[in-house]
Design a protein around this motif. Structure first.
Motif, PDB file in Angstrom:
ATOM      1  N   GLY A 169       0.817  -1.215   0.000  1.00  0.00           N
ATOM      2  CA  GLY A 169       0.000   0.000   0.000  1.00  0.00           C
ATOM      3  C   GLY A 169       0.845   1.256   0.000  1.00  0.00           C
ATOM      4  N   MET A 170       1.894   1.270   0.810  1.00  0.00           N
ATOM      5  CA  MET A 170       2.775   2.438   0.843  1.00  0.00           C
ATOM      6  C   MET A 170       3.486   2.628  -0.496  1.00  0.00           C
ATOM      7  SD  MET A 170       2.705   4.086   3.747  1.00  0.00           S
ATOM      8  CE  MET A 170       4.304   4.870   3.931  1.00  0.00           C
ATOM      9  N   VAL A 171       3.982   1.527  -1.045  1.00  0.00           N
ATOM     10  CA  VAL A 171       4.649   1.607  -2.348  1.00  0.00           C
ATOM     11  C   VAL A 171       3.677   2.098  -3.414  1.00  0.00           C
ATOM     12  CG1 VAL A 171       5.737   0.249  -4.182  1.00  0.00           C
ATOM     13  CG2 VAL A 171       6.376  -0.132  -1.795  1.00  0.00           C
ATOM     14  N   GLY A 172       2.440   1.588  -3.374  1.00  0.00           N
ATOM     15  CA  GLY A 172       1.436   2.002  -4.345  1.00  0.00           C
ATOM     16  C   GLY A 172       1.102   3.480  -4.245  1.00  0.00           C
ATOM     17  N   LEU A 173       0.911   3.982  -3.025  1.00  0.00           N
ATOM     18  CA  LEU A 173       0.592   5.403  -2.849  1.00  0.00           C
ATOM     19  C   LEU A 173       1.726   6.282  -3.366  1.00  0.00           C
ATOM     20  CD1 LEU A 173      -1.024   5.433   0.711  1.00  0.00           C
ATOM     21  CD2 LEU A 173      -2.171   5.815  -1.473  1.00  0.00           C
ATOM     22  N   MET A 174       2.963   5.943  -3.011  1.00  0.00           N
ATOM     23  CA  MET A 174       4.098   6.759  -3.457  1.00  0.00           C
ATOM     24  C   MET A 174       4.335   6.604  -4.947  1.00  0.00           C
ATOM     25  SD  MET A 174       6.675   6.571  -0.156  1.00  0.00           S
ATOM     26  CE  MET A 174       6.632   4.783   0.024  1.00  0.00           C
ATOM     27  N   GLY A 175       3.984   5.411  -5.477  1.00  0.00           N
ATOM     28  CA  GLY A 175       4.094   5.219  -6.917  1.00  0.00           C
ATOM     29  C   GLY A 175       3.116   6.078  -7.698  1.00  0.00           C
ATOM     30  N   LEU A 176       2.004   6.434  -7.063  1.00  0.00           N
ATOM     31  CA  LEU A 176       1.020   7.317  -7.698  1.00  0.00           C
ATOM     32  C   LEU A 176       1.395   8.788  -7.576  1.00  0.00           C
ATOM     33  CD1 LEU A 176      -2.281   5.584  -6.508  1.00  0.00           C
ATOM     34  CD2 LEU A 176      -1.302   5.559  -8.813  1.00  0.00           C
ATOM     35  N   GLY A 177       2.534   9.053  -6.944  1.00  0.00           N
ATOM     36  CA  GLY A 177       3.000  10.427  -6.819  1.00  0.00           C
ATOM     37  C   GLY A 177       2.579  11.111  -5.531  1.00  0.00           C
ATOM     38  N   ILE A 178       1.965  10.386  -4.611  1.00  0.00           N
ATOM     39  CA  ILE A 178       1.574  10.976  -3.328  1.00  0.00           C
ATOM     40  C   ILE A 178       2.830  11.156  -2.474  1.00  0.00           C
ATOM     41  CG2 ILE A 178       0.253  10.586  -1.201  1.00  0.00           C
ATOM     42  CD1 ILE A 178      -1.772   9.067  -2.870  1.00  0.00           C
ATOM     43  N   PRO A 179       3.068  12.351  -1.953  1.00  0.00           N
ATOM     44  CA  PRO A 179       4.291  12.585  -1.160  1.00  0.00           C
ATOM     45  C   PRO A 179       4.342  11.678   0.061  1.00  0.00           C
ATOM     46  CG  PRO A 179       3.207  14.660  -1.726  1.00  0.00           C
ATOM     47  CD  PRO A 179       2.259  13.566  -2.103  1.00  0.00           C
ATOM     48  N   VAL A 180       5.554  11.368   0.494  1.00  0.00           N
ATOM     49  CA  VAL A 180       5.740  10.457   1.612  1.00  0.00           C
ATOM     50  C   VAL A 180       5.096  10.988   2.885  1.00  0.00           C
ATOM     51  CG1 VAL A 180       7.987  11.432   2.226  1.00  0.00           C
ATOM     52  CG2 VAL A 180       7.461   9.082   2.841  1.00  0.00           C
ATOM     53  N   TYR A 181       5.061  12.343   3.020  1.00  0.00           N
ATOM     54  CA  TYR A 181       4.484  12.916   4.235  1.00  0.00           C
ATOM     55  C   TYR A 181       2.953  12.836   4.242  1.00  0.00           C
ATOM     56  CZ  TYR A 181       4.495  16.949   1.030  1.00  0.00           C
ATOM     57  OH  TYR A 181       4.355  17.771  -0.054  1.00  0.00           O
ATOM     58  N   TRP A 182       2.326  12.445   3.127  1.00  0.00           N
ATOM     59  CA  TRP A 182       0.894  12.139   3.105  1.00  0.00           C
ATOM     60  C   TRP A 182       0.639  10.642   3.114  1.00  0.00           C
ATOM     61  CZ3 TRP A 182      -2.383  15.432   4.663  1.00  0.00           C
ATOM     62  CH2 TRP A 182      -2.257  16.796   4.374  1.00  0.00           C
ATOM     63  N   ALA A 183       1.548   9.873   2.532  1.00  0.00           N
ATOM     64  CA  ALA A 183       1.367   8.421   2.486  1.00  0.00           C
ATOM     65  C   ALA A 183       1.427   7.817   3.886  1.00  0.00           C
ATOM     66  CB  ALA A 183       2.430   7.792   1.587  1.00  0.00           C
ATOM     67  N   ALA A 184       2.353   8.288   4.715  1.00  0.00           N
ATOM     68  CA  ALA A 184       2.492   7.734   6.065  1.00  0.00           C
ATOM     69  C   ALA A 184       1.243   7.960   6.922  1.00  0.00           C
ATOM     70  CB  ALA A 184       3.735   8.310   6.743  1.00  0.00           C
ATOM     71  N   PRO A 185       0.647   9.165   6.927  1.00  0.00           N
ATOM     72  CA  PRO A 185      -0.604   9.323   7.675  1.00  0.00           C
ATOM     73  C   PRO A 185      -1.734   8.435   7.159  1.00  0.00           C
ATOM     74  CG  PRO A 185       0.368  11.473   7.249  1.00  0.00           C
ATOM     75  CD  PRO A 185       1.171  10.469   6.465  1.00  0.00           C
ATOM     76  N   CYS A 186      -1.717   8.110   5.867  1.00  0.00           N
ATOM     77  CA  CYS A 186      -2.735   7.189   5.339  1.00  0.00           C
ATOM     78  C   CYS A 186      -2.598   5.816   5.987  1.00  0.00           C
ATOM     79  CB  CYS A 186      -2.606   7.076   3.817  1.00  0.00           C
ATOM     80  SG  CYS A 186      -3.128   8.554   2.916  1.00  0.00           S
ATOM     81  N   ALA A 187      -1.347   5.365   6.170  1.00  0.00           N
ATOM     82  CA  ALA A 187      -1.121   4.092   6.856  1.00  0.00           C
ATOM     83  C   ALA A 187      -1.592   4.172   8.301  1.00  0.00           C
ATOM     84  CB  ALA A 187       0.353   3.715   6.785  1.00  0.00           C
ATOM     85  N   SER A 188      -1.315   5.299   8.957  1.00  0.00           N
ATOM     86  CA  SER A 188      -1.772   5.481  10.336  1.00  0.00           C
ATOM     87  C   SER A 188      -3.290   5.454  10.412  1.00  0.00           C
ATOM     88  CB  SER A 188      -1.246   6.806  10.896  1.00  0.00           C
ATOM     89  OG  SER A 188       0.160   6.837  10.919  1.00  0.00           O
ATOM     90  N   LEU A 189      -3.929   6.025   9.396  1.00  0.00           N
ATOM     91  CA  LEU A 189      -5.393   6.077   9.381  1.00  0.00           C
ATOM     92  C   LEU A 189      -6.005   4.684   9.333  1.00  0.00           C
ATOM     93  CD1 LEU A 189      -7.812   8.000   9.335  1.00  0.00           C
ATOM     94  CD2 LEU A 189      -7.696   7.972   6.823  1.00  0.00           C
ATOM     95  N   VAL A 190      -5.377   3.769   8.603  1.00  0.00           N
ATOM     96  CA  VAL A 190      -5.866   2.384   8.553  1.00  0.00           C
ATOM     97  C   VAL A 190      -5.864   1.785   9.956  1.00  0.00           C
ATOM     98  CG1 VAL A 190      -5.369   0.058   7.690  1.00  0.00           C
ATOM     99  CG2 VAL A 190      -5.143   2.026   6.166  1.00  0.00           C
ATOM    100  N   VAL A 191      -4.791   2.004  10.697  1.00  0.00           N
ATOM    101  CA  VAL A 191      -4.701   1.494  12.067  1.00  0.00           C
ATOM    102  C   VAL A 191      -5.761   2.126  12.956  1.00  0.00           C
ATOM    103  CG1 VAL A 191      -3.209   1.330  14.108  1.00  0.00           C
ATOM    104  CG2 VAL A 191      -2.244   1.014  11.821  1.00  0.00           C
ATOM    105  N   LEU A 192      -5.950   3.441  12.826  1.00  0.00           N
ATOM    106  CA  LEU A 192      -6.897   4.154  13.677  1.00  0.00           C
ATOM    107  C   LEU A 192      -8.346   3.812  13.358  1.00  0.00           C
ATOM    108  CD1 LEU A 192      -5.162   7.660  13.768  1.00  0.00           C
ATOM    109  CD2 LEU A 192      -5.130   5.873  15.523  1.00  0.00           C
ATOM    110  N   ILE A 193      -8.611   3.419  12.122  1.00  0.00           N
ATOM    111  CA  ILE A 193      -9.968   2.985  11.765  1.00  0.00           C
ATOM    112  C   ILE A 193     -10.239   1.577  12.285  1.00  0.00           C
ATOM    113  CG2 ILE A 193     -11.459   2.334   9.820  1.00  0.00           C
ATOM    114  CD1 ILE A 193     -10.227   4.653   8.256  1.00  0.00           C
TER     115      ILE A 193
END
Length: 395
Positions: A169-193
């Motif tokens: 998921g992280m590789v996919g998000l960054m591969g789509l051009g999403i900056p690393v400082y937005w990709a990491a909070p997305c991973a955190s959001l999965v845990v928090l949900i």
């Protein structure tokens, strides 16, 4: 006569009422699967961030290695005491706290611009991951016992699935051009949900406790901990040395050498997801014996393979063999009577994680003194000893 008849009817009704009343076991199993997935997902989400951290902090390989040591040190600090902590606070509180720490740490790991801040965050991330791992395995042992049927392998299978999806998921998000400082909070959001979905059904207690705060293996737990060390050593070898072996020994292109670990992780995940079915039919100890022997055979095949496709077959066999040995060992740690189960699982987890941390370096020393082939054959021999030692696990 009326009272007797009424009592008789009440006795007849009791089994029906018990059967009709929904028990908590199914909800607890579901919650345990979720938190295993969360741990695997959050831990693996860090891996794609490593190259970015190296570039952002302008680190050479030596400095990066020292920095990464902070994560392992944090885990090794927390694991020996996590069993006592879970016994005092309960699985639920420890898992919630560790989940929040890991979720908060991921965005910092993606943006920290100084080595001291990165080192401190990695240490806390490791502390949380280590305690989380002990807590979920204690939860799993208690839930499996209450279920009255094998479920441990499936729990560990969800950890593997979480690891695959976290990294991908992280590789996919960054591969789509999403900056690393937005990709990491997305991973955190999965845990928090996922956390509030699982939290209500996590155990408020932490199993049998007692003894010292620091978990030191005793009796049969020494054997279980030693076997955990070897099994996690084998997993660490696949992660850190698999691609190196394929490129150096079998002529595989470096660009696709990561396929080796992918094959290993895929067969391990498949083996764990089907592991409960296998345990129910073969038995936990025969499966552990056969799995260790199978993994040892896989290392032999990989070592003697003349071409890389055959070496990949060896990787697949190693993954399938390793799949259900560690879950069986954790179940055995909860089944033995020499130590409180929380302390036994804490000790086994510490030795297992120690195998992942120390093992790759040991393999490197052996490879430097002889060759990587000798190191892999040595692992095959150690796995043979695991197959022998598994015969003496608690039944």
């Amino acid at each position: 006569m009326t009272d007797t008849a009424a009592l008789s009817r009440a006795d007849d009704a009791r089994p029906v009422l018990r059967a009709a009343a929904p028990g908590p076991e199914a909800a607890q199993r579901r919650a345990t699967r979720i938190v295993f997935f969360m741990l695997g997902f959050a831990t693996a989400a860090w891996a794609p961030l490593v190259p970015y951290a190296k570039a952002r902090l302008d680190l050479d390989n030596h400095a990066l290695g020292l920095l990464l040591l902070c994560l392992g040190t944090g885990a090794l600090v927390s694991m020996p005491v996590a069993g006592a902590m879970v016994h005092r606070l309960g699985c639920r509180i420890v898992i919630i706290a560790c989940s929040l720490i890991m979720a908060a740490a991921l965005p910092v790991l993606a943006t920290a611009d100084s080595p001291p801040l990165m080192a401190l965050t990695l240490f806390l991330f490791g502390v949380a991951a280590g305690a989380f791992g002990v807590a979920v395995n204690i939860q799993a042992v208690i839930v499996e016992r209450a279920s009255g049927r094998p479920v441990m392998s499936g729990f560990h299978g969800l950890y593997s699935v979480g690891g695959i999806l976290g990294a991908a998921g992280m590789v996919g998000l960054m591969g789509l051009g999403i900056p690393v400082y937005w990709a990491a909070p997305c991973a955190s959001l999965v845990v928090l949900i996922a956390l509030p979905v699982a939290a209500p059904q996590l155990l408020a207690h932490g199993g049998e406790g007692g003894g010292s705060i620091l978990a030191i293996p005793k009796g049969i737990v020494i054997l279980i901990s030693g076997l955990c060390f070897v099994m996690f050593l084998a997993e660490g070898a696949m992660l850190d040395w698999g691609a190196v072996f394929l490129t150096a020994s079998d002529g595989m292109k470096a660009s696709i050498a990561g396929l080796g670990y992918t094959v290993f992780a895929t067969t391990m995940s498949a083996g764990r997801l089907s592991g409960d079915w296998l345990v129910a039919r073969l038995g936990r100890i025969p499966l552990a014996i056969g799995g260790a022997a199978c993994a040892g055979l896989g290392f032999v095949i990989t070592t003697v393979a003349p071409v890389w496709p055959l070496a990949l077959l060896g990787f697949a066999i190693i993954g399938a063999g390793c799949a259900n040995v560690a879950p069986s060992l954790f179940s055995s740690a909860g089944r033995q009577t020499r130590m409180p189960e929380s302390a036994a699982i804490s000790a086994a987890s510490t030795f297992g994680y120690g195998g992942i941390l120390v093992g790759p370096a040991l393999i490197g020393f052996v490879a430097a003194a002889s060759s990587l082939h000798i190191a892999f054959l040595g692992l095959a021999g150690l796995l043979g000893l695991v197959a022998i030692g598994a015969r003496y696990l608690p039944r």
